[in-house]
Design a protein around this motif. Structure first.
Motif, PDB file in Angstrom:
ATOM      1  N   LYS A 156       4.109  28.399   8.018  1.00 53.47           N
ATOM      2  CA  LYS A 156       2.878  27.798   8.522  1.00 53.47           C
ATOM      3  C   LYS A 156       3.169  26.389   9.025  1.00 53.47           C
ATOM      4  O   LYS A 156       3.787  25.583   8.319  1.00 53.47           O
ATOM      5  N   LEU A 157       2.721  26.088  10.250  1.00 46.58           N
ATOM      6  CA  LEU A 157       2.805  24.731  10.789  1.00 46.58           C
ATOM      7  C   LEU A 157       1.389  24.199  10.990  1.00 46.58           C
ATOM      8  O   LEU A 157       0.529  24.901  11.509  1.00 46.58           O
ATOM      9  N   TYR A 158       1.159  22.957  10.567  1.00 44.65           N
ATOM     10  CA  TYR A 158      -0.150  22.336  10.700  1.00 44.65           C
ATOM     11  C   TYR A 158      -0.287  21.511  11.978  1.00 44.65           C
ATOM     12  O   TYR A 158      -1.378  21.067  12.308  1.00 44.65           O
ATOM     13  N   VAL A 159       0.816  21.260  12.654  1.00 46.28           N
ATOM     14  CA  VAL A 159       0.803  20.295  13.759  1.00 46.28           C
ATOM     15  C   VAL A 159       1.260  20.944  15.058  1.00 46.28           C
ATOM     16  O   VAL A 159       1.923  21.983  15.059  1.00 46.28           O
ATOM     17  N   VAL A 160       0.903  20.299  16.155  1.00 46.22           N
ATOM     18  CA  VAL A 160       1.341  20.725  17.489  1.00 46.22           C
ATOM     19  C   VAL A 160       1.918  19.499  18.189  1.00 46.22           C
ATOM     20  O   VAL A 160       1.680  18.352  17.767  1.00 46.22           O
ATOM     21  N   PRO A 161       2.704  19.692  19.249  1.00 46.72           N
ATOM     22  CA  PRO A 161       3.253  18.541  19.973  1.00 46.72           C
ATOM     23  C   PRO A 161       2.173  17.553  20.404  1.00 46.72           C
ATOM     24  O   PRO A 161       1.036  17.927  20.690  1.00 46.72           O
ATOM     25  N   LYS A 162       2.558  16.288  20.431  1.00 43.28           N
ATOM     26  CA  LYS A 162       1.715  15.136  20.786  1.00 43.28           C
ATOM     27  C   LYS A 162       0.794  14.705  19.645  1.00 43.28           C
ATOM     28  O   LYS A 162      -0.040  13.817  19.817  1.00 43.28           O
ATOM     29  N   THR A 163       0.961  15.320  18.475  1.00 40.40           N
ATOM     30  CA  THR A 163       0.196  14.898  17.299  1.00 40.40           C
ATOM     31  C   THR A 163       0.760  13.584  16.761  1.00 40.40           C
ATOM     32  O   THR A 163       1.971  13.457  16.572  1.00 40.40           O
ATOM     33  N   PRO A 164      -0.094  12.576  16.478  1.00 42.12           N
ATOM     34  CA  PRO A 164       0.392  11.362  15.810  1.00 42.12           C
ATOM     35  C   PRO A 164       0.757  11.688  14.355  1.00 42.12           C
ATOM     36  O   PRO A 164      -0.017  12.353  13.663  1.00 42.12           O
ATOM     37  N   ILE A 165       1.911  11.256  13.930  1.00 40.96           N
ATOM     38  CA  ILE A 165       2.363  11.442  12.552  1.00 40.96           C
ATOM     39  C   ILE A 165       2.267  10.097  11.841  1.00 40.96           C
ATOM     40  O   ILE A 165       2.970   9.146  12.193  1.00 40.96           O
ATOM     41  N   VAL A 166       1.369  10.028  10.854  1.00 41.20           N
ATOM     42  CA  VAL A 166       1.207   8.806  10.059  1.00 41.20           C
ATOM     43  C   VAL A 166       1.243   9.219   8.594  1.00 41.20           C
ATOM     44  O   VAL A 166       0.281   9.794   8.078  1.00 41.20           O
ATOM     45  N   ARG A 167       2.331   8.934   7.930  1.00 45.29           N
ATOM     46  CA  ARG A 167       2.486   9.348   6.536  1.00 45.29           C
ATOM     47  C   ARG A 167       1.619   8.496   5.621  1.00 45.29           C
ATOM     48  O   ARG A 167       1.544   7.284   5.761  1.00 45.29           O
ATOM     49  N   LYS A 168       0.976   9.179   4.651  1.00 45.14           N
ATOM     50  CA  LYS A 168       0.066   8.516   3.714  1.00 45.14           C
ATOM     51  C   LYS A 168       0.611   8.478   2.285  1.00 45.14           C
ATOM     52  O   LYS A 168       0.015   7.858   1.420  1.00 45.14           O
ATOM     53  N   GLY A 169       1.709   9.190   2.050  1.00 40.15           N
ATOM     54  CA  GLY A 169       2.222   9.253   0.686  1.00 40.15           C
ATOM     55  C   GLY A 169       1.434  10.221  -0.175  1.00 40.15           C
ATOM     56  O   GLY A 169       1.382  10.070  -1.398  1.00 40.15           O
ATOM     57  N   ASP A 170       0.804  11.247   0.461  1.00 41.51           N
ATOM     58  CA  ASP A 170       0.051  12.244  -0.297  1.00 41.51           C
ATOM     59  C   ASP A 170       0.127  13.575   0.434  1.00 41.51           C
ATOM     60  O   ASP A 170       0.980  13.776   1.302  1.00 41.51           O
ATOM     61  N   PHE A 171      -0.772  14.516   0.077  1.00 40.57           N
ATOM     62  CA  PHE A 171      -0.714  15.872   0.615  1.00 40.57           C
ATOM     63  C   PHE A 171      -0.802  15.919   2.139  1.00 40.57           C
ATOM     64  O   PHE A 171      -0.328  16.870   2.771  1.00 40.57           O
ATOM     65  N   ARG A 172      -1.378  14.884   2.747  1.00 37.11           N
ATOM     66  CA  ARG A 172      -1.539  14.864   4.201  1.00 37.11           C
ATOM     67  C   ARG A 172      -0.222  14.682   4.949  1.00 37.11           C
ATOM     68  O   ARG A 172      -0.159  14.856   6.167  1.00 37.11           O
ATOM     69  N   ASP A 173       0.850  14.347   4.236  1.00 40.07           N
ATOM     70  CA  ASP A 173       2.160  14.157   4.882  1.00 40.07           C
ATOM     71  C   ASP A 173       2.779  15.479   5.334  1.00 40.07           C
ATOM     72  O   ASP A 173       3.651  15.488   6.199  1.00 40.07           O
ATOM     73  N   SER A 174       2.339  16.590   4.758  1.00 44.88           N
ATOM     74  CA  SER A 174       2.929  17.880   5.093  1.00 44.88           C
ATOM     75  C   SER A 174       2.596  18.286   6.529  1.00 44.88           C
ATOM     76  O   SER A 174       1.446  18.192   6.961  1.00 44.88           O
ATOM     77  N   VAL A 175       3.618  18.735   7.254  1.00 49.59           N
ATOM     78  CA  VAL A 175       3.388  19.278   8.599  1.00 49.59           C
ATOM     79  C   VAL A 175       3.511  20.802   8.592  1.00 49.59           C
ATOM     80  O   VAL A 175       3.365  21.441   9.636  1.00 49.59           O
ATOM     81  N   GLY A 176       3.759  21.373   7.419  1.00 50.83           N
ATOM     82  CA  GLY A 176       3.848  22.822   7.307  1.00 50.83           C
ATOM     83  C   GLY A 176       4.605  23.233   6.065  1.00 50.83           C
ATOM     84  O   GLY A 176       4.955  22.397   5.223  1.00 50.83           O
TER      85      GLY A 176
END
Length: 407
Positions: free
Chosen positions: A356-376
């Motif tokens: 499973k991938l959560y992101v697509v090209p051109k997505t801004p990646i901003v790590r938060k140090g929590d569950f939101r850091d996962s891209v898949g």
């Protein structure tokens, strides 16, 4: 005849769509009530009915559900935390109001505030890390001094490791304290910060269904100071004594908090003193936990939970026994995602259960140090732990991406 519907209060990034799909397989019409339905991409993508409503307001939810009952036969109500961590208790009250199956809202509220939960568990003799409640920087500093560094500093209310950090020295303690105080400026309530002893040792996640321990998984976190899950193994490799002691302490949490309806998830660490409970959550774990349970045992915990929600009985009999493992895909820098590929090739590896991938090209990646850091994530399963890990590594090696750092 009115259409049978299930109300899902709020959504969920990782398991929300699984609940929607499971409800539809059971012949139910899923309807999501959310303060902001646009934050859940799958609702529009799947054409799921979504209604904007203040989900922190019980009266507003009662009015909306009453309106829906004029058209639908509401078979059950459940949901997720969403933007407001008080939502699970509100769902319990909503079930009581409409005389539908659901958890005891008072029991849910005992778990809502982690310091209240800590006090109840400590009074019941459940092994816990030392923990102090602080409302300002001075109290955080004095609490850390009393407990002794390193300490874990986190909000008293929250989930998904949001705002949770290991502070190993005075500078990290000061930095994170002011981060949490700054985050609280948007709230009208006084800040409630927990300063907790760092319980060192392997981390385990326990899935309880009703009053029985269903499964225990082992969790491996990425680099400190954050607690971002990197890999999960289900079931965990434990001795008979370790399994018994983890089961005993988990069920003691259930009794102390008066839980036992539906699913409960407990996080603990195995320290030099044995199992020490970090926290209890009256819900299924998010992330990859339900998928791991299905890959390992052939049981769809989400479908079985919905059966309970609509007044039926669940069937938790294990269909098979395998070792399942999940690798969470975490980027190593912030920036704009240029491209990501390899998911198709990874999914084709024999033994891979899901990619499973959560992101697509051109997505801004901003790590938060929590569950939101996962891209898949990638899940693999086989009869043997070493084989499962080999399958997982082969699949992970096929996933690649490029990120252009922000200027």
């Amino acid at each position: 005849m009115a259409i049978r519907a299930i109300i899902l209060v709020e959504g969920h990034r990782s398991i929300g769509l699984l609940y929607v799909n499971a409800a539809e397989r059971l012949g139910l019409c899923p309807i999501t009530l959310s303060a902001d339905p646009t934050q859940y991409d799958y609702l529009a993508a799947e054409g799921i009915q979504a209604i904007r409503v203040d989900t922190s307001n019980l009266d507003a939810l009662i009015r909306e559900c009453s309106r829906l009952r004029e058209t639908y036969d509401i078979a059950g109500i459940t949901g997720f935390s969403g933007l407001d961590e008080s939502v699970p208790a509100t769902i319990g009250k909503l079930c009581r109001h409409f005389d539908l199956p659901g958890p005891n809202p008072a029991s849910i509220e005992r778990c809502h505030d982690k310091f209240v939960q800590h006090q109840i568990l400590a009074e019941a003799g459940v092994p816990r890390p030392a923990c102090h409640l602080a409302a300002n920087a001075t109290e955080v500093k004095s609490s850390a001094a009393e407990i002794g560094l390193p300490v874990v500093v986190k909000p008293a209310v929250g989930s998904g490791s949001s705002g949770v950090r290991l502070c190993r020295n005075a500078d990290e303690l000061t930095e994170h304290t002011y981060y949490l105080l700054g985050e609280n400026q948007t709230s009208l309530s006084s800040p409630r910060i927990l300063v907790e002893e760092f319980a060192q040792g392997p981390h385990y996640s326990i899935e309880i269904m009703g009053n029985d321990v269903f499964g225990i998984s082992a969790a491996d976190f990425g680099n400190k100071p954050h607690f971002v899950g990197l890999e999960y193994t289900y079931p965990a490799v434990l001795t008979d004594d370790e399994h018994r002691r983890i089961t005993d302490v988990s069920l003691s949490c259930l009794r102390a908090l008066d839980l036992g309806w539906g699913p409960t998830n407990i996080d603990l660490r195995w320290t030099r003193l044995g199992p020490v409970v970090i926290e209890c959550n009256p819900r299924l774990a998010g992330g990859t936990s339900p998928q791991l349970a299905q890959a390992a045992y052939g049981v769809d915990l989400i479908t079985e939970h919905i059966k309970l929600v609509i007044g039926g009985e669940w069937d938790l009999r294990k269909r098979h026994s395998q070792i399942a493992a999940a690798r969470i895909l975490i980027p190593d820098c912030d920036g704009i995602l240029d491209w990501i590929h390899g998911d198709g090739e990874a999914a084709a590896v024999p033994g891979v259960a899901e990619v499973k991938l959560y992101v697509v090209p051109k997505t801004p990646i901003v790590r938060k140090g929590d569950f939101r850091d996962s891209v898949g994530y990638i899940i693999a399963a086989s009869p043997d732990l070493a084989q499962t890990r080999s399958i997982l590594e082969r699949a992970v090696d096929l996933i690649d991406w490029s990120i252009t750092p922000f200027e």
